[in-house]
Motif scaffolding. Structure first.
Motif, PDB file in Angstrom:
ATOM      1  N   ASP A  80       0.825  -1.213   0.000  1.00  0.00           N
ATOM      2  CA  ASP A  80       0.000   0.000   0.000  1.00  0.00           C
ATOM      3  C   ASP A  80       0.855   1.258   0.000  1.00  0.00           C
ATOM      4  N   ILE A  81       2.052   1.155   0.546  1.00  0.00           N
ATOM      5  CA  ILE A  81       2.989   2.289   0.590  1.00  0.00           C
ATOM      6  C   ILE A  81       4.353   1.771   0.142  1.00  0.00           C
ATOM      7  N   VAL A  82       4.930   2.398  -0.864  1.00  0.00           N
ATOM      8  CA  VAL A  82       6.195   1.886  -1.408  1.00  0.00           C
ATOM      9  C   VAL A  82       7.406   2.684  -0.956  1.00  0.00           C
ATOM     10  N   SER A  83       7.190   3.887  -0.452  1.00  0.00           N
ATOM     11  CA  SER A  83       8.302   4.694   0.041  1.00  0.00           C
ATOM     12  C   SER A  83       8.127   4.866   1.547  1.00  0.00           C
ATOM     13  N   TYR A  84       9.034   4.295   2.318  1.00  0.00           N
ATOM     14  CA  TYR A  84       8.880   4.304   3.762  1.00  0.00           C
ATOM     15  C   TYR A  84      10.239   4.234   4.441  1.00  0.00           C
ATOM     16  N   GLU A  85      10.225   4.446   5.746  1.00  0.00           N
ATOM     17  CA  GLU A  85      11.448   4.385   6.552  1.00  0.00           C
ATOM     18  C   GLU A  85      11.143   3.696   7.863  1.00  0.00           C
ATOM     19  N   ILE A  86      12.075   2.861   8.327  1.00  0.00           N
ATOM     20  CA  ILE A  86      11.958   2.198   9.626  1.00  0.00           C
ATOM     21  C   ILE A  86      12.841   2.955  10.614  1.00  0.00           C
ATOM     22  N   THR A  87      12.250   3.431  11.710  1.00  0.00           N
ATOM     23  CA  THR A  87      13.016   4.154  12.728  1.00  0.00           C
ATOM     24  C   THR A  87      12.748   3.553  14.101  1.00  0.00           C
ATOM     25  N   GLY A  88      13.510   4.014  15.090  1.00  0.00           N
ATOM     26  CA  GLY A  88      13.278   3.591  16.469  1.00  0.00           C
ATOM     27  C   GLY A  88      14.254   2.549  16.930  1.00  0.00           C
ATOM     28  N   LYS A  89      13.946   1.953  18.084  1.00  0.00           N
ATOM     29  CA  LYS A  89      14.795   0.936  18.670  1.00  0.00           C
ATOM     30  C   LYS A  89      13.944  -0.264  19.046  1.00  0.00           C
ATOM     31  N   ALA A  90      14.587  -1.285  19.590  1.00  0.00           N
ATOM     32  CA  ALA A  90      13.897  -2.536  19.894  1.00  0.00           C
ATOM     33  C   ALA A  90      12.631  -2.287  20.706  1.00  0.00           C
ATOM     34  N   GLY A  91      11.512  -2.800  20.212  1.00  0.00           N
ATOM     35  CA  GLY A  91      10.241  -2.652  20.894  1.00  0.00           C
ATOM     36  C   GLY A  91       9.597  -1.295  20.737  1.00  0.00           C
ATOM     37  N   LYS A  92      10.259  -0.389  20.009  1.00  0.00           N
ATOM     38  CA  LYS A  92       9.709   0.958  19.798  1.00  0.00           C
ATOM     39  C   LYS A  92       9.877   1.374  18.340  1.00  0.00           C
ATOM     40  N   ILE A  93       9.707   0.416  17.462  1.00  0.00           N
ATOM     41  CA  ILE A  93       9.888   0.681  16.039  1.00  0.00           C
ATOM     42  C   ILE A  93       8.708   1.490  15.500  1.00  0.00           C
ATOM     43  N   LYS A  94       9.022   2.435  14.622  1.00  0.00           N
ATOM     44  CA  LYS A  94       8.012   3.219  13.921  1.00  0.00           C
ATOM     45  C   LYS A  94       8.223   3.088  12.416  1.00  0.00           C
ATOM     46  N   ILE A  95       7.121   3.081  11.698  1.00  0.00           N
ATOM     47  CA  ILE A  95       7.174   3.050  10.246  1.00  0.00           C
ATOM     48  C   ILE A  95       6.687   4.404   9.746  1.00  0.00           C
ATOM     49  N   LEU A  96       7.507   5.082   8.970  1.00  0.00           N
ATOM     50  CA  LEU A  96       7.162   6.391   8.443  1.00  0.00           C
ATOM     51  C   LEU A  96       6.954   6.316   6.940  1.00  0.00           C
ATOM     52  N   ALA A  97       5.833   6.838   6.482  1.00  0.00           N
ATOM     53  CA  ALA A  97       5.586   6.947   5.048  1.00  0.00           C
ATOM     54  C   ALA A  97       6.383   8.135   4.521  1.00  0.00           C
ATOM     55  N   LYS A  98       7.108   7.944   3.427  1.00  0.00           N
ATOM     56  CA  LYS A  98       7.971   8.987   2.866  1.00  0.00           C
ATOM     57  C   LYS A  98       7.353   9.618   1.622  1.00  0.00           C
ATOM     58  N   GLU A  99       6.076   9.434   1.446  1.00  0.00           N
ATOM     59  CA  GLU A  99       5.400   9.980   0.277  1.00  0.00           C
ATOM     60  C   GLU A  99       4.858  11.362   0.630  1.00  0.00           C
TER      61      GLU A  99
END
Length: 362
Positions: A242-261
């Motif tokens: 559903d989203i092809v441009s994204y970034e994975i941020t954060g640390k163990a157990g606190k991961i966030k997915i950011l849409a880069k569109e």
């Protein structure tokens, strides 16, 4: 697992709280000994008696299992090391011999034949300080033959937990009891369903096609999964992010997915992501690597080293990065629990994905 709870208590008193914690709960290291296996037998299944005659001449079992290699994963030894549970013979023979040995005395020549399509047969375990839990799942559909055509008798998804000590040796009984429950429910419908004009009838080929169609999805057939964010399991099955441009941020157990569109926006309510062709299920701000296995997906750390591809892919993709460390630590160091069966208490340890819902199963 024989006597391991007794030994764990002794070791707890002898070596202190650290050893006690290791004995009370399944080990964090889900990679331990998963290349080993334990054979499960159904040879000693007891026969069954019914008050009313069951009008069938036999049972034909069709193996429609998504996991044709194993029945699940068990815990063995003092530290509850993981081993794969495997049938003691070819899975189709395993199921057919069980059906004939257990229900053969009820067969009556001249009657219609019952057909079983077994879609899932799964066992698992969870160990506590004073008791153990064994889990069994049987998902199957029964049909009855009528003039060369087949009518559906009963579709069931049976899930049970059974407590006690040394539950590894009770799996054959738990499996047998689930099949008996399934058989009796299907047999009770034979006379009414077989009656003329009742319920639609299908050819043998149509029955099989209807069930095996579930395997005809891009997530199981495409040679490569497409990178991106998958908001639903349906999107994942179709291999359409559903989203092809994204970034994975954060640390163990606190991961966030950011849409880069456009601008960076947190993505919530997602099912998972694919990075460099590797599938990762998103849950509780963690990413759990999955491995395609047979006709489904298993948590990567439960597979033997020679079966795993994800570890190498992830290491190459994230080596040295914060997100990479979070993914690798958050999945190999923390157990996940199945959420496909909310009625089970306690929840069994998750090892795979339900290929119809995308939830974790044992």
């Amino acid at each position: 697992m024989s006597m391991k709870l007794i030994f764990s208590a002794i070791f707890a008193f002898s070596f202190g709280a650290a050893m006690s914690a290791a004995a009370q709960y399944p080990t964090d290291d889900t990679t331990a000994n998963v290349s080993r296996s334990k054979k499960i037998s159904l040879d000693k299944a007891s026969s069954i008696e019914t008050e009313q005659p069951i009008r069938i001449s036999g049972i034909t079992v069709v193996n429609a299992l998504w996991d044709t290699a194993r029945l699940g994963f068990l815990q063995t030894g003092l530290f509850n090391n993981k081993v794969a549970a495997v049938p003691d013979k070819d899975i189709t023979t395993f199921l057919q011999e069980y059906a004939d040995k257990t229900f053969g005395a009820l067969y009556q020549p001249g009657n219609p034949t019952m057909l079983w399509l077994v879609e899932d047969l799964r066992i698992g375990e969870r160990t506590g300080f004073t008791s153990e839990k064994a889990f069994v799942r049987l998902k199957a559909t029964a049909y009855i033959s009528v003039n060369g055509m087949y009518k559906e008798l009963k579709a069931m998804d049976i899930v049970h937990s059974n407590g006690g000590m040394d539950v590894t040796h009770k799996h054959k009984n738990n499996i047998s009891n689930a099949f008996k429950e399934f058989f009796l429910a299907a047999a009770a419908a034979v006379d009414s369903v077989a009656a003329a004009g009742v319920s639609p009838a299908f050819s043998y080929g149509a029955v099989l096609e209807n069930h095996f169609r579930k395997r005809e999805v891009p997530a199981l057939k495409d040679s490569l999964l497409k990178d991106g964010v998958y908001l639903s399991f349906a999107s994942f099955l179709q291999n359409k992010p559903d989203i092809v441009s994204y970034e994975i941020t954060g640390k163990a157990g606190k991961i966030k997915i950011l849409a880069k569109e456009g601008k960076d926006l947190p993505v919530t309510g997602l099912w998972g992501v694919v990075k460099n062709g590797a599938a990762l299920k998103f849950r509780n701000s963690s990413l759990i690597p999955l491995e395609r296995s047979n006709y489904g997906y298993v948590i990567s750390t439960y597979l033997a080293a020679y079966e795993r591809k994800q570890s190498a892919i992830l290491a190459g993709a994230f080596l040295g990065g914060i997100a990479g460390a979070a993914i690798m630590h958050g999945t190999s160091g923390n157990l996940q629990y199945a959420d496909a069966f909310p009625a089970l208490k306690p929840q069994p340890e998750a090892t795979a994905i339900d290929m119809e819902t995308g939830a974790f199963i044992f």
